[in-house]
Design an enzyme around this catalytic site. Structure first.
Site, short mmCIF file in Angstrom:
data_model
loop_
_atom_site.label_atom_id
_atom_site.label_comp_id
_atom_site.label_asym_id
_atom_site.label_seq_id
_atom_site.Cartn_x
_atom_site.Cartn_y
_atom_site.Cartn_z
N ASP A 51 0.83 -0.99 0.01
CA ASP A 51 0.05 0.01 -0.09
C ASP A 51 0.93 1.24 0.06
O ASP A 51 1.70 1.50 0.92
CB ASP A 51 -0.80 0.04 1.40
CG ASP A 51 -1.69 1.20 1.39
OD1 ASP A 51 -2.93 1.10 0.99
OD2 ASP A 51 -1.19 2.41 1.78
N TYR A 56 3.08 9.98 -0.62
CA TYR A 56 4.11 9.21 0.08
C TYR A 56 5.51 9.62 -0.57
O TYR A 56 6.76 9.15 -0.09
CB TYR A 56 4.11 7.96 0.26
CG TYR A 56 2.94 7.28 0.98
CD1 TYR A 56 1.87 8.34 1.71
CD2 TYR A 56 2.60 6.14 1.13
CE1 TYR A 56 0.99 7.94 2.48
CE2 TYR A 56 1.17 5.71 1.64
CZ TYR A 56 0.49 6.65 2.51
OH TYR A 56 -0.55 6.14 3.15
N LYS A 81 -2.90 5.84 -4.07
CA LYS A 81 -4.24 7.11 -3.60
C LYS A 81 -4.00 8.32 -4.43
O LYS A 81 -2.77 8.53 -4.50
CB LYS A 81 -4.08 7.24 -2.34
CG LYS A 81 -4.03 5.81 -1.25
CD LYS A 81 -4.16 6.10 0.14
CE LYS A 81 -3.65 4.81 1.02
NZ LYS A 81 -2.23 4.49 0.85
N HIS A 114 -7.91 9.59 -1.39
CA HIS A 114 -7.13 9.81 -0.06
C HIS A 114 -8.02 10.24 1.17
O HIS A 114 -7.99 9.94 2.20
CB HIS A 114 -5.71 10.62 -0.17
CG HIS A 114 -4.52 9.88 0.78
ND1 HIS A 114 -3.30 9.68 0.26
CD2 HIS A 114 -4.74 9.28 1.86
CE1 HIS A 114 -2.68 9.42 1.41
NE2 HIS A 114 -3.62 9.12 2.12
#
Length: 278
Positions: A51, A56, A81, A114
């Protein structure tokens, strides 16, 4: 209770896709060798679910880790996401293409909205529905959507979200939201199951760890699964990645599951979906 078997066991989503109920979260894992190694160690240990998210900033490394892990892409379940600043119809479509390019993949197994950005998440969802209809994503879902967000989304959605990924731990059970998701065949998924490390100093967890001869982390992760909640603990340390998954040789009693449920106090350690500064 949903059946829990082993590390590669799955829950079936509302479109028939099988989602591994235990995976590796890579939030805060540095792009490059750190996240590549984490994925390789996880897959070697039996993980099949990874994930990530565009925010990120490690999708490049995730894609490389998947290439190097020794398991065919089609045997893995890869999630990303769309971030808040990319939400909206056209911008979501572009963001998806950018994520796929960074990951160097032809498709995603699951793509999530998200956060519920007010005034935009319905258009964002329409973009996900288009990508899903085109076969670019095997399943689509949301993250951090409370019941009123889901109810609002469902007034116009053509596709019911397959997943809702939420902050979930003993201090934030939100059983009413779980029940709503179950009623609408939306798979519940946990982030921050360790309460940002707060669980490790609590006597109740220490007692349970002693009772079952397991670590505190293993107790909480097993509780997640017995609640029917997908969980994706994050770590970039090999020993912890392996230890987190060592939860299939014991079962919490119904009494101890209820004990953890009863700790709910509505306390968040992450942002509140209703008051998040986007």
């Amino acid at each position: 209770m949903k059946e829990i078997t082993d590390l590669q066991g799955t829950f079936t989503l509302n479109n028939g896709v099988k989602m591994p109920y235990f995976g590796l979260g890579v939030y805060l894992s540095k792009d490059g060798q750190e996240v590549i190694d984490a994925i390789k160690w996880a897959v070697e240990s039996g993980y099949r679910h990874i994930d990530t998210a565009s925010v990120y900033k490690n999708e490049d490394g995730v894609g490389e880790g998947v290439k190097q892990c020794g398991v065919p892409r089609e045997d893995l379940f890869v999630v990303s996401k769309v971030w808040n600043t990319d939400q909206g119809y056209e911008t979501t479509l572009k963001a998806f293409e950018a994520s796929l390019e960074r990951l160097d993949m032809e498709y995603l197994d699951l793509y999530l909205v998200h956060w519920p950005v007010a005034g935009k998440y319905k258009d964002t969802w329409k973009a996900l529905e288009k990508l899903y209809a085109e076969g670019r994503i095997r399943a689509i879902g949301v993250s951090n959507f409370l019941q009123h967000h889901l109810e609002d989304l469902l007034t116009e959605a053509s596709v019911v979200p397959m997943v809702n990924q939420m902050e979930f731990h003993p201090f934030l059970v939100q059983q009413d939201l779980i029940d709503f998701c179950n009623k609408n065949t939306i798979q519940y998924e946990a982030w921050s199951p360790m309460m940002q490390g707060k669980i490790f100093g609590m006597e109740e967890f220490q007692q349970l760890a002693g009772k079952y001869n397991k670590s505190i982390a293993q107790i909480v992760l097993r509780w997640d699964l017995q609640k029917g909640v997908v969980t994706i603990p994050k770590s970039s340390k090999k020993e912890r990645i392996i230890a987190n998954a060592d939860i299939f040789d014991f079962e919490l009693s119904e009494t101890d599951v209820a004990l953890l449920d009863a700790m709910h106090r509505g306390q968040r350690f992450g942002p509140d979906p209703d008051n998040f500064d986007f």
